[in-house]
Design a protein around this motif. Sequence first.
Motif, PDB file in Angstrom:
ATOM      1  N   ASN A 218      73.988  20.468  41.596  1.00  0.00           N
ATOM      2  CA  ASN A 218      74.390  21.839  41.271  1.00  0.00           C
ATOM      3  C   ASN A 218      74.363  22.075  39.764  1.00  0.00           C
ATOM      4  N   LEU A 219      74.702  21.036  38.997  1.00  0.00           N
ATOM      5  CA  LEU A 219      74.663  21.132  37.539  1.00  0.00           C
ATOM      6  C   LEU A 219      73.241  21.423  37.059  1.00  0.00           C
TER       7      LEU A 219
ATOM      8  N   LYS B  32      69.372  27.831  35.419  1.00  0.00           N
ATOM      9  CA  LYS B  32      69.616  29.258  35.614  1.00  0.00           C
ATOM     10  C   LYS B  32      70.094  29.912  34.322  1.00  0.00           C
ATOM     11  N   ASN B  33      70.945  29.191  33.578  1.00  0.00           N
ATOM     12  CA  ASN B  33      71.511  29.736  32.337  1.00  0.00           C
ATOM     13  C   ASN B  33      70.713  29.330  31.102  1.00  0.00           C
TER      14      ASN B  33
ATOM     15  N   SER C 105      67.097  26.521  23.875  1.00  0.00           N
ATOM     16  CA  SER C 105      66.936  26.859  22.463  1.00  0.00           C
ATOM     17  C   SER C 105      66.504  25.642  21.647  1.00  0.00           C
ATOM     18  N   LEU C 106      66.752  24.450  22.190  1.00  0.00           N
ATOM     19  CA  LEU C 106      66.316  23.208  21.547  1.00  0.00           C
ATOM     20  C   LEU C 106      64.964  22.749  22.086  1.00  0.00           C
ATOM     21  N   LEU C 107      64.781  22.935  23.381  1.00  0.00           N
ATOM     22  CA  LEU C 107      63.529  22.543  24.035  1.00  0.00           C
ATOM     23  C   LEU C 107      63.372  23.392  25.293  1.00  0.00           C
TER      24      LEU C 107
ATOM     25  N   LEU D 213      81.173  19.565  33.731  1.00  0.00           N
ATOM     26  CA  LEU D 213      79.971  18.984  33.151  1.00  0.00           C
ATOM     27  C   LEU D 213      79.133  20.049  32.434  1.00  0.00           C
ATOM     28  N   PHE D 214      79.017  21.206  33.061  1.00  0.00           N
ATOM     29  CA  PHE D 214      78.240  22.307  32.479  1.00  0.00           C
ATOM     30  C   PHE D 214      78.816  22.722  31.130  1.00  0.00           C
ATOM     31  N   SER D 215      80.123  22.888  31.048  1.00  0.00           N
ATOM     32  CA  SER D 215      80.766  23.297  29.793  1.00  0.00           C
ATOM     33  C   SER D 215      80.541  22.276  28.691  1.00  0.00           C
ATOM     34  N   PHE D 216      80.583  21.010  29.058  1.00  0.00           N
ATOM     35  CA  PHE D 216      80.401  19.957  28.064  1.00  0.00           C
ATOM     36  C   PHE D 216      78.971  19.961  27.521  1.00  0.00           C
ATOM     37  N   VAL D 217      77.994  20.123  28.395  1.00  0.00           N
ATOM     38  CA  VAL D 217      76.600  20.144  27.955  1.00  0.00           C
ATOM     39  C   VAL D 217      76.328  21.358  27.072  1.00  0.00           C
ATOM     40  N   ARG D 218      76.872  22.511  27.455  1.00  0.00           N
ATOM     41  CA  ARG D 218      76.669  23.712  26.639  1.00  0.00           C
ATOM     42  C   ARG D 218      77.324  23.557  25.264  1.00  0.00           C
TER      43      ARG D 218
END
Length: 234
Positions: A43-44, A50-51, A56-58, A219-224
């Motif tokens: 899901n991550l 999706k987001n 912006s980096l790659l 996990l999503f918040s940490f990666v962002r």
Amino acid sequence: MEPHIYNYLIQKELRSIQAPKTNGLIVCISRNFGVQARKPIENLIDKLNKNEVGYSLLRRPWKLVDYTILHNIAKELKVGIQELNEFTPIEHKGIIEQMMYGLDFKRNKLDEKLSDALKTVIYSFFERGNVVFLGRGATSFTAGIPNAMNIRVHASEAYRIRQYATSNDLDLGYARERVKRKDKKRKQFLNYISQTVPIPFDLEIDREELSDLTLTECLFSFVRSKENELLHNV
């Protein structure tokens, strides 16, 4: 074999293996056997794409890397997937088993070359970028890489036994032995390949109190946040 892996294998003699080329974001997730993390991580991947996190980096779609590593190592070493799954370092084998092991060329080859083959395949995905590794020892190869995140998802043994028994319709006794055996083999394997002991984790998550959705969001918040940090340092 995927093109980026093929290209990496061709050119690896021209590179310093100690300083891999990396792109985008690299997420390495280590987890205990039985924590039931696969669905939240799948899901991550969907949510990151999706987001467009990391784009912006790659600008490259995110990819989940798990069994792919085994398949590519098996091709490179010309051994079976089952042999890789059942691999135990020679120092952890009994005397009789060591003697038999020495007569088996393919098994011997694993002890000699598995670590280098694993490093080669993992480094090729580091170069691809925007990848999430689920296990396979990837956390052991991220030292000194600023765009990599090491995350550990853990849970108590009792929780993992219950989850494993429930999801596989097993009795608790068999599930307990299975979890203990898998934990032992994973520890032996990580000790065999580890370049940094202990492995430094950027984030540790206790799985027991989290739903699948909450784990994905965490996990999503940490990666962002990591993406924002890297953009501010550019």
